[in-house]
Every structure is written in C-alpha cells, then in structure tokens.
Design an enzyme around this catalytic site. Structure first.
Site, PDB file in Angstrom:
ATOM      1  N   LYS A 130       0.605  -1.026  -0.035  1.00 55.75           N
ATOM      2  CA  LYS A 130       0.035  -0.192  -0.607  1.00 55.75           C
ATOM      3  C   LYS A 130       1.245   1.556  -0.204  1.00 55.75           C
ATOM      4  O   LYS A 130       0.599   1.740  -1.213  1.00 55.75           O
ATOM      5  CB  LYS A 130      -0.992   0.090   0.903  1.00 55.75           C
ATOM      6  N   LYS A 135      -4.950 -10.305  -6.619  1.00 53.19           N
ATOM      7  CA  LYS A 135      -5.888 -10.318  -5.871  1.00 53.19           C
ATOM      8  C   LYS A 135      -7.288  -9.561  -6.257  1.00 53.19           C
ATOM      9  O   LYS A 135      -6.888  -8.449  -6.574  1.00 53.19           O
ATOM     10  CB  LYS A 135      -5.599 -10.624  -4.358  1.00 53.19           C
ATOM     11  N   LYS A 194     -11.189  -4.831  -3.442  1.00 53.50           N
ATOM     12  CA  LYS A 194     -12.152  -3.200  -3.324  1.00 53.50           C
ATOM     13  C   LYS A 194     -11.427  -2.349  -4.471  1.00 53.50           C
ATOM     14  O   LYS A 194     -11.895  -0.952  -4.282  1.00 53.50           O
ATOM     15  CB  LYS A 194     -13.109  -2.770  -2.669  1.00 53.50           C
TER      16      LYS A 194
HETATM   17  P1  TYM Z   1     -10.619  -6.777   3.926  1.00 54.72           P
HETATM   18  O1  TYM Z   1     -11.685  -6.315   4.842  1.00 54.72           O
HETATM   19  O2  TYM Z   1      -9.442  -5.971   3.652  1.00 54.72           O
HETATM   20  O3  TYM Z   1     -10.696  -8.433   3.444  1.00 54.72           O
HETATM   21  C1  TYM Z   1     -12.155  -8.680   4.062  1.00 54.72           C
HETATM   22  C2  TYM Z   1     -11.927 -10.416   4.485  1.00 54.72           C
HETATM   23  O4  TYM Z   1     -11.698 -10.721   3.136  1.00 54.72           O
HETATM   24  C3  TYM Z   1     -10.584 -11.745   2.731  1.00 54.72           C
HETATM   25  N1  TYM Z   1     -10.818 -11.320   1.170  1.00 54.72           N
HETATM   26  C4  TYM Z   1      -9.975 -11.785   0.301  1.00 54.72           C
HETATM   27  N2  TYM Z   1      -9.770 -13.030   0.855  1.00 54.72           N
HETATM   28  C5  TYM Z   1      -9.343 -14.233  -0.847  1.00 54.72           C
HETATM   29  N3  TYM Z   1      -9.292 -13.849  -2.291  1.00 54.72           N
HETATM   30  C6  TYM Z   1      -9.827 -12.006  -1.572  1.00 54.72           C
HETATM   31  N4  TYM Z   1      -9.156 -11.970  -3.021  1.00 54.72           N
HETATM   32  C7  TYM Z   1      -9.527 -11.958  -0.763  1.00 54.72           C
HETATM   33  N5  TYM Z   1     -10.051 -10.057  -0.381  1.00 54.72           N
HETATM   34  C8  TYM Z   1      -9.941 -10.261   0.774  1.00 54.72           C
HETATM   35  C9  TYM Z   1      -9.554 -10.596   3.653  1.00 54.72           C
HETATM   36  O5  TYM Z   1      -8.443 -11.839   3.826  1.00 54.72           O
HETATM   37  C10 TYM Z   1     -10.316 -10.718   5.241  1.00 54.72           C
HETATM   38  O6  TYM Z   1     -10.381 -11.847   5.856  1.00 54.72           O
HETATM   39  N6  TYM Z   1      -7.383  -5.673   7.615  1.00 54.72           N
HETATM   40  C11 TYM Z   1      -8.475  -6.228   7.407  1.00 54.72           C
HETATM   41  C12 TYM Z   1      -9.926  -5.940   8.260  1.00 54.72           C
HETATM   42  C13 TYM Z   1      -9.751  -6.315   9.685  1.00 54.72           C
HETATM   43  C14 TYM Z   1      -9.801  -7.819   9.967  1.00 54.72           C
HETATM   44  C15 TYM Z   1      -9.101  -7.258  11.510  1.00 54.72           C
HETATM   45  C16 TYM Z   1      -9.036  -9.238  10.080  1.00 54.72           C
HETATM   46  C17 TYM Z   1      -9.345  -5.292  10.736  1.00 54.72           C
HETATM   47  N7  TYM Z   1      -9.925  -6.509  11.962  1.00 54.72           N
HETATM   48  C18 TYM Z   1      -9.133  -8.419  12.224  1.00 54.72           C
HETATM   49  C19 TYM Z   1      -9.283 -10.468  11.285  1.00 54.72           C
HETATM   50  C20 TYM Z   1      -9.110  -9.683  12.306  1.00 54.72           C
HETATM   51  C21 TYM Z   1      -8.630  -6.431   6.032  1.00 54.72           C
HETATM   52  O7  TYM Z   1      -8.581  -5.335   5.234  1.00 54.72           O
HETATM   53  O8  TYM Z   1      -9.947  -7.315   5.544  1.00 54.72           O
END
Ligand code: TYM
Length: 338
Positions: free
Chosen positions: A119, A201, A204
C-alpha cells in the site's frame, strides 16, 4: 481440564463493496462457524471502520459504506441474534488496547508487513502513521476478546501472525494476559484473483469494476463480467495440475469449485476438454444463483436504516461487555493506575 469454548473473531473494512473474494475467502467461513457454534462458543464480527481511516477517505462514504457492509453481512447469513455484529468505532476499547499494545509491537515487525509495503509503495514518507500501525489495531481487535479462531483470507495471515507475536511478547514481559489466536484460512478459496489479471488478488481497491464480482451486482452484470474475464485460448485440462501456468483459468475453476462445494479436480473431470465458451456461461449461472438471494435480502435490509442502527448498537453493547475484563487486565499488567 475442559478446553475453553471457541471464540471466533473477524473483521472487514467497510470501504467499497463486498466482493466475491471477501465472500469466498472469509464471510462464508464466518457464517459456517456461526452455524456450527457449540454451546458456550461465541462469534464476534465487526466492521473495521477505524482501519478505514488509515487511508484517504470521504466521511460521508465511510458512513454509507459501514451501513451497507452491515446489511451485506446479514444478507450473507450473519445472524445478529446469534453472532455479535458491530462496528469498531462504537467500542472504544479497540483504540485503547491498540495504544497499550503499541509499546510491545516492534518497528521491525511492522516494517516487514507485505500489506504495508504494497500500500505504501515507494512513498513511505507520505503515508499516514495509521497505515503503518494498522496491524497493531488489528491485533487489538482479536486480543481484546481472547479470540481463539480468526477466519480470514490468505492475505490477512501475516497480520494474524503478528498479533500472535505481540500477544506472546506482552505475555512474556507483563504476565499471561492474551490468548494466541489461530487463523482459519479456507483451503479452497484462500485467494480469489482479479478477473482481469490472474496474478493480482480480487480487491475493492482495483480501479476496474470489471476485475471483481460484487455481491450486489445484478444478473446481467455478473454474466457480462464473467464473459469478459481474461482467459486463454486452450481448452480446460481434465486435472488441476494442467492449470499450473494458467493463472486466469485456474482462478475461474477455483471460483466454480468453491461455489459448488467441489474440488477443482471434480469440476475439471466434468469440464475437461471443453473451452471457455462452454465453461463461462456455466460459471456465470452458478454465480447468479448463489448471489440472487443475497442481493435480494441486501436491498431489503438497506431500506431499513433504523433496524441496521439497532443491530450495530446491540452488538457494540455486547462487545464492550465481553472486552472489558481483558482491557482492564492489560491496563493492570502494565502498571497503569485508573
Ligand atoms: P478486508 O476488508 O480487506 O477483507 C475482508 C476479508 O476478506 C478476505 N479477502 C479475500 N479472501 C480471498 N481472496 C480475496 N481476493 C480476498 N480479498 C479479501 C480478507 O482476507 C479478509 O479476511 N485488515 C482486514 C480487516 C480486519 C481484520 C481484523 C480481520 C481488521 N481487523 C481482525 C481479521 C481480524 C482487512 O482489511 O480485510
């Protein structure tokens, strides 16, 4: 001794739409874990709105996105009567614990985070402090609730390992305070890739909406996105080993297999020898069938702002209660008088 009941905790950033990568990589597992919960176990799922301010954002959009994501999660099957659904901003203990953990987390650990490197790119100096310390807040999110299991996609595994390192060092330095959380990554859909580039990947933040399937896309748009998805001219092989150098084809087969709850080999046993002219419409239809009930429910829920506010308020009250003893213990362990 009886093992402690399972405590499942996970979050999602409420920026942009809920897409197929989130759904197959994480949310579907959230719903499964909720549905299979044993007595005494608890599931806490939250909207990571505090994480969302680590990058430039529009406040009005964040507000709208938070409500939309809450509606999307309920539409996917998160039941606010069985799971605790809330947004971080209503539970100040997340931000408090982050600061308490900031004394334990090391600069070197954060510097190694691939998400930070991706990022920030070449402009590290110009990034917010929050983008750098983001994984410390993520550690606080799970440690606050003594999470035993954290269902996430592959891309979040490194952040979870960091949470374990922070917990371990804190426990060593100040006494046993936190449970070490276990990441749960779905074996078959750990990483759903972009429809335009099999090496990136699905995300969004991708500039092209054609690169992802959003859970709220209508049937025509889904069919169009699948039809336009990048592929190659070869027919499909009859075993997954034959897709080794064909990232885009592998991604489409992975998506089909995950949706149909089959192995990729089982899918290829049916489609092997056929071209994408036959496979893509079948995949498109499967997607439309899976998404239809979700997007119908999503639209209904979005119309009821009061109900959404009530769900989040109730979840936050429960989360504050569950997190309090651990927050108190962390303050006490550090020798802070309150
Ligand atoms: P975020 O919002 O980017 O994504 C949410 C969840 O979706 C999964 N994910 C994917 N899995 C497979 N293929 C993909 N292309 C893909 N894109 C997203 C992510 O692995 C995630 O599980 N930092 C985290 C949010 C967060 C969090 C936490 C997660 C904040 N605190 C504590 C677990 C525990 C995030 O930005 O996920």
């Amino acid at each position: 001794m009886r093992p402690a009941p399972m405590r499942v905790v996970s979050g999602i950033q409420p920026t942009g739409n809920l897409h197929l990568g989130n759904y197959l990589g994480a949310i579907r597992n959230w719903v499964r874990m909720q549905d299979e919960m044993e007595d005494g176990a608890q599931c806490l799922f939250f909207l990571a709105d505090l994480h969302a301010i680590s990058q430039p954002h529009d406040p009005a959009e964040l507000k709208r996105g938070t409500l939309e994501m809450a509606a999307a999660l309920v539409a996917c099957g998160i039941d606010p009567n069985r799971s605790i659904l809330f947004n971080q901003a209503q539970v100040p203990a997340h931000a408090e614990l982050q600061w308490l953990l900031a004394g334990t987390a090391r600069m070197g650990w954060l510097n190694r985070m691939t998400q930070w490197k991706d990022k920030a790119g070449k402009n590290r100096e110009g990034q917010s402090v929050a983008l750098f310390t983001y994984p410390v807040l993520q550690a606080a999110d799970v440690l606050l609730y003594q999470a035993s299991h954290v269902p996430v996609g592959e891309d979040q595994k490194q952040h979870l390992e960091l949470a374990r390192d922070i917990a371990q060092k804190f426990n060593n330095d100040f006494g046993e305070t936190f449970t070490l959380p276990e990441p749960i990554v779905p074996p078959q859909a750990a990483r759903i890739m972009s429809l335009r580039d099999g090496s990136a990947k699905m995300s969004k933040s991708d500039a092209s909406d054609m690169a992802r399937i959003n859970l709220a896309d209508d049937a025509d748009l889904v069919m169009q996105k699948v039809k336009k998805a990048k592929t190659d001219p070869e027919p499909l092989p009859s075993e997954v080993a034959g897709l080794a150098d064909r990232a885009e084809a592998l991604n489409l087969v992975t998506i089909y297999a995950a949706l149909a709850n089959e192995s990729a080999d089982a899918v290829l046993a049916r489609f092997g020898g056929q071209g994408f002219g036959a496979f893509k419409p079948a995949l498109g239809e499967l997607l439309v069938e899976t998404l239809r009930p979700i997007s119908t429910r999503f639209t209904e829920l979005l119309d009821d702002r009061e109900a959404l506010d009530a769900i989040l308020a109730k979840g936050a009250a429960r989360a504050r209660e569950i997190g309090r003893p651990t927050l108190d213990a962390a303050y006490a362990a550090l020798g802070l008088i309150r």
